[in-house]
Scaffold this motif. Structure first.
Motif, PDB file in Angstrom:
ATOM      1  N   ILE A   1       0.837  -1.203   0.000  1.00 55.93           N
ATOM      2  CA  ILE A   1       0.000   0.000   0.000  1.00 55.93           C
ATOM      3  C   ILE A   1       0.872   1.254   0.000  1.00 55.93           C
ATOM      4  N   GLU A   2       1.961   1.209   0.761  1.00 56.94           N
ATOM      5  CA  GLU A   2       2.851   2.366   0.816  1.00 56.94           C
ATOM      6  C   GLU A   2       3.501   2.605  -0.552  1.00 56.94           C
ATOM      7  N   HIS A   3       3.900   1.528  -1.204  1.00 59.20           N
ATOM      8  CA  HIS A   3       4.481   1.650  -2.543  1.00 59.20           C
ATOM      9  C   HIS A   3       3.454   2.279  -3.505  1.00 59.20           C
ATOM     10  N   LEU A   4       2.224   1.795  -3.429  1.00 62.82           N
ATOM     11  CA  LEU A   4       1.168   2.323  -4.290  1.00 62.82           C
ATOM     12  C   LEU A   4       0.949   3.809  -4.015  1.00 62.82           C
ATOM     13  N   ALA A   5       0.850   4.163  -2.735  1.00 58.32           N
ATOM     14  CA  ALA A   5       0.603   5.559  -2.372  1.00 58.32           C
ATOM     15  C   ALA A   5       1.710   6.471  -2.879  1.00 58.32           C
ATOM     16  N   ARG A   6       2.947   6.021  -2.747  1.00 60.98           N
ATOM     17  CA  ARG A   6       4.073   6.847  -3.224  1.00 60.98           C
ATOM     18  C   ARG A   6       4.011   7.024  -4.730  1.00 60.98           C
ATOM     19  N   ALA A   7       3.664   5.942  -5.436  1.00 53.29           N
ATOM     20  CA  ALA A   7       3.622   6.013  -6.895  1.00 53.29           C
ATOM     21  C   ALA A   7       2.523   6.974  -7.359  1.00 53.29           C
ATOM     22  N   LEU A   8       1.426   7.053  -6.615  1.00 50.51           N
ATOM     23  CA  LEU A   8       0.308   7.900  -7.039  1.00 50.51           C
ATOM     24  C   LEU A   8       0.490   9.344  -6.566  1.00 50.51           C
ATOM     25  N   GLY A   9       1.094   9.501  -5.422  1.00 54.13           N
ATOM     26  CA  GLY A   9       1.380  10.857  -4.937  1.00 54.13           C
ATOM     27  C   GLY A   9       0.343  11.346  -3.946  1.00 54.13           C
ATOM     28  N   PRO A  10       0.796  12.134  -2.931  1.00 53.21           N
ATOM     29  CA  PRO A  10      -0.081  12.532  -1.826  1.00 53.21           C
ATOM     30  C   PRO A  10      -1.206  13.477  -2.242  1.00 53.21           C
ATOM     31  N   ASP A  11      -1.058  14.131  -3.401  1.00 55.49           N
ATOM     32  CA  ASP A  11      -2.088  15.106  -3.787  1.00 55.49           C
ATOM     33  C   ASP A  11      -3.097  14.520  -4.779  1.00 55.49           C
ATOM     34  N   SER A  12      -3.094  13.210  -4.959  1.00 57.40           N
ATOM     35  CA  SER A  12      -3.902  12.647  -6.047  1.00 57.40           C
ATOM     36  C   SER A  12      -5.309  12.248  -5.599  1.00 57.40           C
ATOM     37  N   ARG A  13      -6.201  12.263  -6.609  1.00 60.67           N
ATOM     38  CA  ARG A  13      -7.582  11.792  -6.412  1.00 60.67           C
ATOM     39  C   ARG A  13      -7.640  10.418  -7.076  1.00 60.67           C
ATOM     40  N   VAL A  14      -7.924   9.397  -6.263  1.00 62.22           N
ATOM     41  CA  VAL A  14      -7.780   8.016  -6.738  1.00 62.22           C
ATOM     42  C   VAL A  14      -9.139   7.331  -6.808  1.00 62.22           C
TER      43      VAL A  14
ATOM     44  N   VAL B   1      -9.438   1.760   2.100  1.00 61.27           N
ATOM     45  CA  VAL B   1      -9.309   2.122   3.521  1.00 61.27           C
ATOM     46  C   VAL B   1      -7.848   2.408   3.894  1.00 61.27           C
ATOM     47  N   PRO B   2      -6.901   1.483   3.583  1.00 56.61           N
ATOM     48  CA  PRO B   2      -5.510   1.828   3.963  1.00 56.61           C
ATOM     49  C   PRO B   2      -4.899   2.942   3.111  1.00 56.61           C
ATOM     50  N   LEU B   3      -5.459   3.176   1.902  1.00 53.50           N
ATOM     51  CA  LEU B   3      -4.887   4.224   1.048  1.00 53.50           C
ATOM     52  C   LEU B   3      -5.332   5.624   1.501  1.00 53.50           C
ATOM     53  N   ALA B   4      -6.538   5.687   2.074  1.00 55.24           N
ATOM     54  CA  ALA B   4      -7.070   6.987   2.512  1.00 55.24           C
ATOM     55  C   ALA B   4      -6.106   7.610   3.521  1.00 55.24           C
ATOM     56  N   GLY B   5      -5.889   8.884   3.392  1.00 50.99           N
ATOM     57  CA  GLY B   5      -4.947   9.555   4.292  1.00 50.99           C
ATOM     58  C   GLY B   5      -3.552   9.633   3.692  1.00 50.99           C
ATOM     59  N   ARG B   6      -3.276   8.758   2.717  1.00 49.15           N
ATOM     60  CA  ARG B   6      -1.960   8.815   2.058  1.00 49.15           C
ATOM     61  C   ARG B   6      -2.082   9.496   0.698  1.00 49.15           C
ATOM     62  N   VAL B   7      -3.319   9.670   0.210  1.00 55.11           N
ATOM     63  CA  VAL B   7      -3.574  10.418  -1.026  1.00 55.11           C
ATOM     64  C   VAL B   7      -4.653  11.453  -0.689  1.00 55.11           C
ATOM     65  N   ARG B   8      -4.958  12.360  -1.651  1.00 55.17           N
ATOM     66  CA  ARG B   8      -5.898  13.439  -1.279  1.00 55.17           C
ATOM     67  C   ARG B   8      -7.303  12.880  -1.039  1.00 55.17           C
ATOM     68  N   THR B   9      -7.826  12.147  -2.033  1.00 53.81           N
ATOM     69  CA  THR B   9      -9.161  11.561  -1.876  1.00 53.81           C
ATOM     70  C   THR B   9      -9.203  10.191  -2.545  1.00 53.81           C
ATOM     71  N   VAL B  10     -10.129   9.358  -2.060  1.00 57.59           N
ATOM     72  CA  VAL B  10     -10.392   8.067  -2.693  1.00 57.59           C
ATOM     73  C   VAL B  10     -11.880   8.000  -3.021  1.00 57.59           C
ATOM     74  N   LEU B  11     -12.157   7.640  -4.272  1.00 59.64           N
ATOM     75  CA  LEU B  11     -13.524   7.413  -4.722  1.00 59.64           C
ATOM     76  C   LEU B  11     -13.668   5.903  -4.801  1.00 59.64           C
ATOM     77  N   ALA B  12     -14.425   5.328  -3.894  1.00 60.55           N
ATOM     78  CA  ALA B  12     -14.523   3.870  -3.804  1.00 60.55           C
ATOM     79  C   ALA B  12     -15.815   3.427  -4.471  1.00 60.55           C
TER      80      ALA B  12
ATOM     81  N   THR C   1     -11.968  11.249   3.751  1.00 60.38           N
ATOM     82  CA  THR C   1     -11.428  11.392   2.400  1.00 60.38           C
ATOM     83  C   THR C   1     -11.880  10.267   1.463  1.00 60.38           C
ATOM     84  N   ILE C   2     -12.766   9.392   1.942  1.00 63.24           N
ATOM     85  CA  ILE C   2     -13.291   8.338   1.059  1.00 63.24           C
ATOM     86  C   ILE C   2     -14.749   8.632   0.743  1.00 63.24           C
ATOM     87  N   THR C   3     -15.073   8.592  -0.546  1.00 62.72           N
ATOM     88  CA  THR C   3     -16.471   8.674  -0.975  1.00 62.72           C
ATOM     89  C   THR C   3     -16.859   7.314  -1.532  1.00 62.72           C
TER      90      THR C   3
END
Ligand code: SAM
Length: 267
Positions: A24-37, A49-60, A80-82
């Motif tokens: 998850i940490e590798h994924l978050a770094r690759a996407l970047g903290p300011d990204s909408r995923v 759930v584990p990605l939320a907080g490491r990127v700007r927003t998650v659309l689940a 930050t999760i919708t």
């Protein structure tokens, strides 16, 4: 679609292995903290759930309301999760996103159609990230690789349960995701594999089996109790110690357009 995983969500949330901190940490770094995923086919939020907080927003997004409900519970109101009901055919209706992640869900979709839509919707450096189990580095997951799986298959066969059409066609045609990606505009691939050791007991393996679409509580109906008893008995007959070790390999496969390639124009 809801029927496919009917009643499976609680088992999914409890017994399907998570992907682990390193992946998850590798994924978050690759996407970047300011990204909408966009987490497409999010299930109970295994990634969201584990990605939320490491990127700007998650659309689940998931077609199964039960999965979304389980995810909302696990996320415990993470702001930050919708959570949205939808699927791979409704991408254009979603709010904008910068990257897409799909955990064990791409095989349920018309993969080429999804990638064509994403080529119009993702920004130039937008990533399509796939996370899932692999048997060995770079090889797709094999349904019989674990020692308990032949036993589970036998009991499932006794109950007339076969792997779902989606899983069967994906594994049988053996067209790996990476080949579908390599033939798409997202043909710039980066793969990392993460290894963890898991220990299962018989309750875990029974719960895991109930998390699969083809042997979900809905698929079993009033045979659920008999199935659970038969599976438990067969597993313990095969391995009376009741303890199974697994080396779980998780691949994070990140696909992007090559530098300089522009997104497709909308129709
Ligand atoms: C095996 S679960 C994966 C859940 C989660 N992403 C994970 O990594 O554990 C597959 C999920 O894909 C969803 N799904 C099935 N068909 C889909 C489609 N066409 N578009 C989006 N999601 C889909 C199912 O409802 C299910 O929740």
């Amino acid at each position: 679609m809801e029927e496919l995983f009917g009643g499976a969500a609680p088992y999914y949330a409890r017994y399907r292995p998570a992907y682990g901190e390193a992946a998850i940490e590798h994924l978050a770094r690759a996407l970047g903290p300011d990204s909408r995923v966009l987490d497409l086919g999010c299930g109970p939020g295994t990634i969201a759930v584990p990605l939320a907080g490491r990127v700007r927003t998650v659309l689940a997004v998931d077609p199964a309301e039960e999965m979304l409900a389980a995810g909302r519970r696990l996320a415990a109101g993470a702001p930050t999760i919708t959570w949205l009901r939808g699927d791979s055919t409704t991408l254009r209706a979603l709010p904008p996103f910068d990257h897409v992640v799909m955990g064990r869900s791409f095989h349920w979709m018309d993969r080429r159609a999804v990638l064509a839509d994403l080529d119009e919707l993702l920004p130039p450096r937008g990533a399509v990230a796939l996370i899932g189990p692999v048997s060995r580095r770079g090889e797709p997951w094999q349904p019989n690789a674990q020692p308990w799986q032949p036993v589970e298959r036998r009991v499932c066969a006794d109950f007339g349960l076969g792997m779902s059409a989606a899983a069967t066609s994906f594994h049988a045609t053996a067209e790996p995701h990476r080949d579908v990606l390599a033939a798409s505009p997202f043909d710039h691939l980066e793969s990392r594999t993460f290894t963890r050791r898991l220990t299962w007991d018989v309750d875990g393996l029974v719960g895991l089996q109930l998390s699969y679409s083809y042997s979900s509580p809905a698929a079993l109906g009033d045979r659920l109790h008999a199935f659970v008893e038969a599976l438990r008995e067969a597993l313990l007959a095969d391995n009376p110690a009741g303890r199974w070790e697994q080396e779980l390999l998780t691949e994070v496969l990140i696909a992007r357009r090559p530098p300089g390639r522009r997104p497709a124009d909308p129709p």
